[in-house]
Design a protein around this motif. Structure first.
Motif, PDB file in Angstrom:
ATOM      1  N   GLN A   1      26.211 -18.686  34.365  1.00 19.47           N
ATOM      2  CA  GLN A   1      25.843 -18.131  35.394  1.00 19.47           C
ATOM      3  C   GLN A   1      27.252 -17.773  35.672  1.00 19.47           C
ATOM      4  O   GLN A   1      27.626 -17.262  36.826  1.00 19.47           O
ATOM      5  CB  GLN A   1      25.511 -18.789  37.143  1.00 19.47           C
ATOM      6  CG  GLN A   1      24.095 -19.691  36.740  1.00 19.47           C
ATOM      7  CD  GLN A   1      23.728 -20.175  37.725  1.00 19.47           C
ATOM      8  OE1 GLN A   1      24.262 -20.990  38.742  1.00 19.47           O
ATOM      9  NE2 GLN A   1      22.273 -20.462  37.773  1.00 19.47           N
ATOM     10  N   GLY A   2      28.583 -17.985  34.985  1.00 17.85           N
ATOM     11  CA  GLY A   2      29.423 -17.067  35.258  1.00 17.85           C
ATOM     12  C   GLY A   2      30.875 -17.266  35.433  1.00 17.85           C
ATOM     13  O   GLY A   2      32.112 -16.849  35.628  1.00 17.85           O
ATOM     14  N   GLN A   3      30.514 -18.477  35.400  1.00 14.26           N
ATOM     15  CA  GLN A   3      32.093 -19.206  36.169  1.00 14.26           C
ATOM     16  C   GLN A   3      33.056 -19.353  35.551  1.00 14.26           C
ATOM     17  O   GLN A   3      32.954 -19.861  33.771  1.00 14.26           O
ATOM     18  CB  GLN A   3      32.187 -21.141  36.436  1.00 14.26           C
ATOM     19  CG  GLN A   3      31.455 -20.498  37.922  1.00 14.26           C
ATOM     20  CD  GLN A   3      30.920 -22.392  38.569  1.00 14.26           C
ATOM     21  OE1 GLN A   3      32.205 -23.013  38.172  1.00 14.26           O
ATOM     22  NE2 GLN A   3      29.904 -22.149  39.682  1.00 14.26           N
ATOM     23  N   SER A   4      34.361 -19.955  35.046  1.00 12.67           N
ATOM     24  CA  SER A   4      35.146 -19.624  33.893  1.00 12.67           C
ATOM     25  C   SER A   4      34.781 -21.390  33.000  1.00 12.67           C
ATOM     26  O   SER A   4      35.054 -22.554  34.124  1.00 12.67           O
ATOM     27  CB  SER A   4      36.888 -19.714  34.768  1.00 12.67           C
ATOM     28  OG  SER A   4      36.719 -20.762  34.861  1.00 12.67           O
ATOM     29  N   PRO A   5      34.975 -21.543  32.049  1.00 14.22           N
ATOM     30  CA  PRO A   5      34.696 -23.071  31.636  1.00 14.22           C
ATOM     31  C   PRO A   5      35.667 -23.741  32.356  1.00 14.22           C
ATOM     32  O   PRO A   5      35.705 -25.312  32.373  1.00 14.22           O
ATOM     33  CB  PRO A   5      35.142 -22.200  29.944  1.00 14.22           C
ATOM     34  CG  PRO A   5      35.077 -21.570  29.878  1.00 14.22           C
ATOM     35  CD  PRO A   5      35.181 -20.367  30.586  1.00 14.22           C
ATOM     36  N   SER A   6      36.988 -23.401  32.472  1.00 17.40           N
ATOM     37  CA  SER A   6      37.874 -24.604  33.213  1.00 17.40           C
ATOM     38  C   SER A   6      37.711 -24.926  34.959  1.00 17.40           C
ATOM     39  O   SER A   6      37.767 -25.906  34.811  1.00 17.40           O
ATOM     40  CB  SER A   6      40.173 -23.610  32.685  1.00 17.40           C
ATOM     41  OG  SER A   6      40.489 -25.089  33.488  1.00 17.40           O
ATOM     42  N   ALA A   7      36.804 -23.987  35.369  1.00 15.89           N
ATOM     43  CA  ALA A   7      36.744 -24.058  36.737  1.00 15.89           C
ATOM     44  C   ALA A   7      35.390 -24.820  37.068  1.00 15.89           C
ATOM     45  O   ALA A   7      35.244 -25.943  37.553  1.00 15.89           O
ATOM     46  CB  ALA A   7      36.731 -22.625  37.511  1.00 15.89           C
TER      47      ALA A   7
END
Length: 426
Positions: free
Chosen positions: A404-410
């Motif tokens: 849904q758009g978050q960065s993998p790290s976040a």
């Protein structure tokens, strides 16, 4: 692990397996019972793991080989089995032989409920067990169960849709797979690949393939380990595959059942198990000659991608009142004769590669067995069950978060924080 056993019917060579929420002839009841220690042993098998002919034949073989002795096979449901079996193992007359999911085995072993079978490994055929399957049957250096069978997810595809897109053979690399899915979409098929955003077991194979470790040891405890380059690589692959269809990013493969979606006849492929393909055929018989299977390709043609290896182990209860009878049944079940018969009737991956010939004519079983050679499991630690309990942070926080758009790290940091809490629970 909750999963269904593949059987054998129709063109696909499979019967519709029975799910965690389904039944497969009979029930074990609500109370544990070990039976008469002298004459009867009770065997708990899970719903879907007891093909009718195999069940009938092993019961007859046991009672013929040991005159006067009886075996009672009681079928249990996957839903709620962890609590039910935990209670049963603590009672004075537990079932004598039990089937346990491979990823659940460490939990039961940690409770002290399973008998140490280390001295019996050789007589049970342990020298030839597939290493990927055998790993889950060992805990704290002890052989506390035996690997019974496995099943791995593969790509289930609609041959007509692929042929109509001009594709003449199945892909051998991931780049070829992307190209083929693009061709299918270009021909007007919206769901070249139907892959829901929370298909955790399909994703776990991609994690394994990337060399990702879901947990890391920190002193005397485990912590979540998704915030890594390897996990980021795996979720980016998953996100790309999800983009070749319209599957929801915040639902799993059972919401709706992906086999029902595939049954409509307008889906190019999905990643799943044999029972799902057979289920689609039962809903839409026109698909009978159109369903095919191939292992998810790796980056290069010399090796297929890693897969999550689901399956079951057999164990003897620590508190059995008939350890000799229980061991006699285990020896029979683990013999080449009955292990081979289970593979032939059930279409599952047997515990020895030498028995794969029993899968001849079963396309899913053959492909699944080949994929299983590069298989692995979730962390084999007692605390892992806490992580997979709903809502699973890996699916809800990490997978859906990234899709849904978050960065993998976040997204990984959020999931790791929740995993840390669950991994600390005893």
């Amino acid at each position: 692990m909750k999963r269904k056993l593949i059987g054998a019917i129709g063109v696909a060579g499979m019967m519709i397996g029975v799910a965690a929420c389904g039944g497969s002839g009979g029930s074990g009841g609500s109370k544990a019972s070990g039976g008469d220690a002298g004459n009867t042993i009770t065997v708990w098998l899970m719903s879907g793991s007891n093909p009718p002919n195999w069940t009938k034949q092993i019961k007859a073989a046991y009672e013929k080989k040991y005159p006067g002795k009886k075996v009672k096979i009681a079928v249990q449901q996957w839903d709620g089995i962890q609590q039910k079996l935990t209670t049963a193992l603590s009672e004075s007359t537990p079932p004598d032989v039990i089937e346990v999911g491979n990823t659940q085995t460490p939990y039961y072993a940690a409770t002290g409920g399973l008998k140490d079978l280390s001295k019996d490994k050789a007589t049970l055929g342990g020298a030839d067990w597939l290493p990927a399957m055998a790993k889950s049957s060992v805990y704290d250096g002890k052989q506390i169960a035996v690997p019974w069978y496995a099943a791995s997810r593969v790509v289930v595809y609609n041959k007509k849709i692929w042929a109509d897109a001009g594709i003449k053979s199945t892909p051998k690399t991931q780049d070829e797979l992307f190209a083929d899915l693009g061709k299918i979409q270009a021909k007007g098929t919206k769901d070249a690949l139907y892959l829901p955003g929370r298909d955790w077991y399909a994703f776990d194979g991609m994690l394994l393939d990337a060399g990702a470790d879901l947990v890391k040891k920190d002193g005397g405890s485990y912590k979540g380990n998704l915030d890594t380059p390897q996990a980021a690589q795996a979720i980016k692959l998953y996100k790309k595959l999800n983009s070749y269809g319209t599957a929801p990013k915040d639902k799993d493969e059972a919401t709706p059942q992906q086999s029902d979606v595939f049954a409509k006849g307008d889906v190019g492929a999905f990643i799943g198990l044999g029972w799902e393909a057979a289920g689609a055929i039962s809903k839409n018989p026109k698909l009978k000659d159109q369903v095919g299977f191939f292992a998810l390709p790796g980056k290069t043609a010399d090796k297929t991608a890693a897969v999550f290896l689901g399956g079951s182990n057999l164990a003897i209860s620590q508190g059995t009142k008939n350890p000799k009878g229980a061991m006699n049944f285990l020896k029979l079940a683990m013999s080449d004769k009955f292990e081979g018969a289970l593979a032939k009737e059930g279409g599952i991956v047997p515990n020895k590669s030498s028995l794969n010939s029993n899968l001849a004519g079963n396309e899913f079983g053959t492909v699944s067995a080949a994929a299983a050679a590069n298989g692995g499991t979730t962390p084999l630690i007692p605390e892992w069950g806490n992580v997979e309990n709903a809502p699973n942070p890996i699916t809800t926080l990490f997978m859906t978060g990234v899709l849904q758009g978050q960065s993998p790290s976040a997204a990984a940091k959020k999931a790791d924080t929740e995993m840390d809490k669950r991994l600390s629970q005893k």
